[in-house]
Design an enzyme around this catalytic site. Structure first.
Site, PDB file in Angstrom:
ATOM      1  N   ARG A  49     -37.684  36.569 -13.812  1.00 29.74           N
ATOM      2  CA  ARG A  49     -36.890  36.894 -15.001  1.00 29.74           C
ATOM      3  C   ARG A  49     -37.108  38.343 -15.423  1.00 29.74           C
ATOM      4  O   ARG A  49     -36.150  39.039 -15.789  1.00 29.74           O
ATOM      5  CB  ARG A  49     -37.232  35.922 -16.130  1.00 29.74           C
ATOM      6  CG  ARG A  49     -36.665  34.517 -15.860  1.00 29.74           C
ATOM      7  CD  ARG A  49     -37.297  33.507 -16.787  1.00 29.74           C
ATOM      8  NE  ARG A  49     -36.666  32.186 -16.694  1.00 29.74           N
ATOM      9  CZ  ARG A  49     -36.860  31.299 -15.711  1.00 29.74           C
ATOM     10  NH1 ARG A  49     -37.660  31.604 -14.698  1.00 29.74           N
ATOM     11  NH2 ARG A  49     -36.256  30.120 -15.709  1.00 29.74           N
ATOM     12  N   SER A  72     -33.333  21.158 -16.222  1.00 29.86           N
ATOM     13  CA  SER A  72     -33.579  22.249 -15.281  1.00 29.86           C
ATOM     14  C   SER A  72     -33.516  23.601 -15.975  1.00 29.86           C
ATOM     15  O   SER A  72     -32.469  23.993 -16.513  1.00 29.86           O
ATOM     16  CB  SER A  72     -32.548  22.210 -14.139  1.00 29.86           C
ATOM     17  OG  SER A  72     -32.577  23.442 -13.436  1.00 29.86           O
ATOM     18  N   GLN A  74     -33.706  26.346 -14.438  1.00 33.93           N
ATOM     19  CA  GLN A  74     -32.900  27.242 -13.598  1.00 33.93           C
ATOM     20  C   GLN A  74     -31.431  27.143 -13.995  1.00 33.93           C
ATOM     21  O   GLN A  74     -30.737  28.159 -14.093  1.00 33.93           O
ATOM     22  CB  GLN A  74     -33.097  26.906 -12.120  1.00 33.93           C
ATOM     23  CG  GLN A  74     -34.508  27.220 -11.648  1.00 33.93           C
ATOM     24  CD  GLN A  74     -34.767  26.831 -10.209  1.00 33.93           C
ATOM     25  OE1 GLN A  74     -33.927  26.211  -9.567  1.00 33.93           O
ATOM     26  NE2 GLN A  74     -35.935  27.187  -9.713  1.00 33.93           N
ATOM     27  N   ASP A  78     -43.863  21.156 -11.162  1.00 33.00           N
ATOM     28  CA  ASP A  78     -44.349  21.813  -9.945  1.00 33.00           C
ATOM     29  C   ASP A  78     -45.794  21.432  -9.628  1.00 33.00           C
ATOM     30  O   ASP A  78     -46.284  21.720  -8.529  1.00 33.00           O
ATOM     31  CB  ASP A  78     -44.260  23.340 -10.096  1.00 33.00           C
ATOM     32  CG  ASP A  78     -42.801  23.822 -10.118  1.00 33.00           C
ATOM     33  OD1 ASP A  78     -41.923  23.097  -9.628  1.00 33.00           O
ATOM     34  OD2 ASP A  78     -42.558  24.927 -10.633  1.00 33.00           O
ATOM     35  N   LYS A 103     -36.770  19.616  -4.279  1.00 38.91           N
ATOM     36  CA  LYS A 103     -37.501  20.889  -4.326  1.00 38.91           C
ATOM     37  C   LYS A 103     -37.504  21.484  -2.899  1.00 38.91           C
ATOM     38  O   LYS A 103     -36.701  21.106  -2.061  1.00 38.91           O
ATOM     39  CB  LYS A 103     -38.909  20.665  -4.873  1.00 38.91           C
ATOM     40  CG  LYS A 103     -38.918  20.215  -6.341  1.00 38.91           C
ATOM     41  CD  LYS A 103     -38.438  21.320  -7.254  1.00 38.91           C
ATOM     42  CE  LYS A 103     -38.418  20.893  -8.713  1.00 38.91           C
ATOM     43  NZ  LYS A 103     -37.781  21.861  -9.578  1.00 38.91           N
TER      44      LYS A 103
HETATM   45  C1  S3P Z   1     -38.197  27.186 -12.380  1.00 38.06           C
HETATM   46  C2  S3P Z   1     -37.773  25.970 -12.841  1.00 38.06           C
HETATM   47  C3  S3P Z   1     -38.123  24.703 -12.181  1.00 38.06           C
HETATM   48  C4  S3P Z   1     -39.325  24.863 -11.249  1.00 38.06           C
HETATM   49  C5  S3P Z   1     -39.208  26.082 -10.372  1.00 38.06           C
HETATM   50  C6  S3P Z   1     -39.070  27.344 -11.213  1.00 38.06           C
HETATM   51  C7  S3P Z   1     -37.764  28.399 -13.119  1.00 38.06           C
HETATM   52  O1  S3P Z   1     -37.028  24.285 -11.413  1.00 38.06           O
HETATM   53  O2  S3P Z   1     -39.479  23.720 -10.452  1.00 38.06           O
HETATM   54  O3  S3P Z   1     -40.352  26.203  -9.553  1.00 38.06           O
HETATM   55  O4  S3P Z   1     -38.386  29.460 -12.941  1.00 38.06           O
HETATM   56  O5  S3P Z   1     -36.817  28.291 -13.900  1.00 38.06           O
HETATM   57  P1  S3P Z   1     -35.777  23.471 -12.070  1.00 38.06           P
HETATM   58  O6  S3P Z   1     -35.135  24.348 -13.033  1.00 38.06           O
HETATM   59  O7  S3P Z   1     -34.883  23.165 -10.907  1.00 38.06           O
HETATM   60  O8  S3P Z   1     -36.347  22.256 -12.680  1.00 38.06           O
END
Ligand code: S3P
Length: 449
Positions: free
Chosen positions: A26, A177, A179, A325, A352
């Protein structure tokens, strides 16, 4: 690469952890779209954040690594010349996101509203991961997103927007999520009006913290909003040490016969630190000290001591996104705990870097553990002695490291195939492990006795 891990009864030391992967991605992206120079202190050496850097460079962003400019804790700096969102240029070729889901999903959001076309690809693992969860809200915003069988290669047809651009939406996350949340918010920067993401279950909140976005609690749900056209400030980012990397040493220290392991400067954002709560509930002795803030994120020093005398627990519900994670590592703790551990509501693990439910069950079973797979988790009947075995990381960094931690308390050596995967998030992992368990790490299969 094959690594053999020999049992180690006593662990001691202060391993240096890598920078937080989520914050590093980020910081790089936000610095790239800020106006002017940003400094990122303590950027990660890991492969995943470097995939993000490579993509940003291909979009015309100048990024200089300065190992000679050190932050307060001795970590090097990265200088990013932000071009503003409108200053990103079409990449000369395909953007390769490597193994990194965060790179692909966040860049989908960032680039969906840009007036040029982009294609994003990744390695075999990333190409098999679901991208429709990001494409769907981007399409609702007016984006033109092409997927192949629901995944990569991802085509973003920015030129197809024909000057109309994206429109702000309110999007309720169907899967918990961070992400997807971050991708929609990044697209919101290019959209007309306000974009709001509604989270029924909170996920890691680095994006909203770092961009200082408005967050409301509406009837127990989080509403995170961004205004189209909002400028991102060039600034100094400081990246904490990764709690997800700390987890392996917390589990190693809690399951050893004797251990004192210290971990300094670990990010303890409450949306990430569920692993501490669960290990403590299992009976682990983890002391938190020197709590402070680093770049808007809470950090602290941790000290784990054995023997933990762990007992099984139930892991499910709203805490799951806060430790998603860390579940392979927690399953190892469960194998060494007395009684049963039930992990539920974690079906996301199946999509994952590999199917982590199947992969965790496979290595623990190969080592003599009693593990049952469920569609959304695992049942581990702990307290059975584990023995050495040959296991495969299945190309997944967290499986390689979890198997290594399991091996420390087993009888006989454990050979881990595909051990190089650790470098995706923790390039110095094998050296750090050897540092706390001297003589435990042998590169290659075990030498005949
Ligand atoms: C992450 C969000 C998680 C995590 C990944 C990193 C992020 O995934 O498992 O290692 O940095 O936003 P998801 O958003 O798919 O849950």
């Amino acid at each position: 690469m094959t690594v053999t891990v020999h049992p180690a009864a006593a662990l001691a030391g202060s391993p240096v952890l890598p920078a937080d992967k989520s914050v590093a991605h980020r910081a790089a992206i936000f610095a790239a779209i800020a106006e002017g120079e940003s400094q990122i202190i303590g950027f990660s050496d890991a492969a995943d954040p470097h995939s993000t850097l490579a993509c940003l460079r291909a979009l015309g962003v100048e990024i200089e690594e300065r190992p000679d400019v050190l932050g307060a804790d001795g970590t090097p700096s990265l200088f990013v010349q932000g071009r503003g969102l409108g200053g990103l240029r079409p990449a000369p070729g395909v953007l390769d996101c490597g193994n990194s889901g965060t790179t692909m999903r966040l860049l989908m959001g960032l680039l969906a509203g840009r007036p040029f076309d982009t294609t994003l690809t990744g390695d075999a693992s990333l190409s098999g991961r679901p991208m429709e969860r990001v494409a769907a809200p981007l399409r609702q915003m007016g984006g033109a997103v092409d997927l192949s069988d629901g995944g990569a290669p991802v085509g973003l047809r920015g030129r197809g927007l024909r000057g109309r651009g994206l429109r702000g939406i309110t999007y309720r996350l169907p899967v918990a999520s961070a992400q997807v949340k971050s991708a929609v918010l990044l697209a919101g920067l290019s959209a007309r009006g306000t974009t709001t993401v509604v989270e029924p279950v909170p996920t890691r909140d680095h994006t909203e913290r770092m961009l200082e976005l408005d967050v409301l609690d509406v009837g127990g749900e989080r509403h995170v909003s961004v205004e189209g056209g909002a400028a991102v400030r060039a600034r100094r980012w400081v990246v904490p040490r990764d709690v997800s990397a700390a987890a392996f040493f917390l589990v190693a220290g809690s399951t050893a016969e004797a251990a004192v392991i210290q971990l300094s400067g670990v990010g303890l954002n409450p949306t990430r630190s569920g692993v501490l709560d669960v290990l403590r509930a299992m009976g682990a002795t983890i002391k938190v000290s020197n709590e402070r803030e680093r770049g808007g994120e809470p950090i602290a020093d941790l000290r784990v001591e054995a023997p933990g005398g762990l007992a099984g627990v139930e892991i499910g519900g709203a805490i799951v996104p806060n430790l998603i994670d860390e579940i392979p590592a927690l399953a190892v703790a469960a194998a060494y705990a007395e009684g049963q551990t039930v992990i539920r509501d974690a079906a996301e693990l199946r999509v994952k870097e590999t199917d982590r439910i199947a992969a965790t069950a496979a290595f623990l079973r190969a080592m003599g553990g009693a593990v049952t797979e469920r569609p959304d988790g695992l049942v581990v009947d702990g307290g059975r002695p584990l023995h050495g075995a040959t296991v495969d990381a299945r190309g997944d960094h967290r499986i390689a490291m979890a198997a290594a931690v399991a091996a420390l308390g087993a009888t006989g050596p454990t050979t881990i195939r595909g051990a190089e995967a650790a470098a995706v998030s923790f390039p110095g992992f094998w050296e750090a492990l050897e540092g706390v368990a001297v003589g435990s790490v042998e590169h290659g299969p075990p030498r005949p006795a």
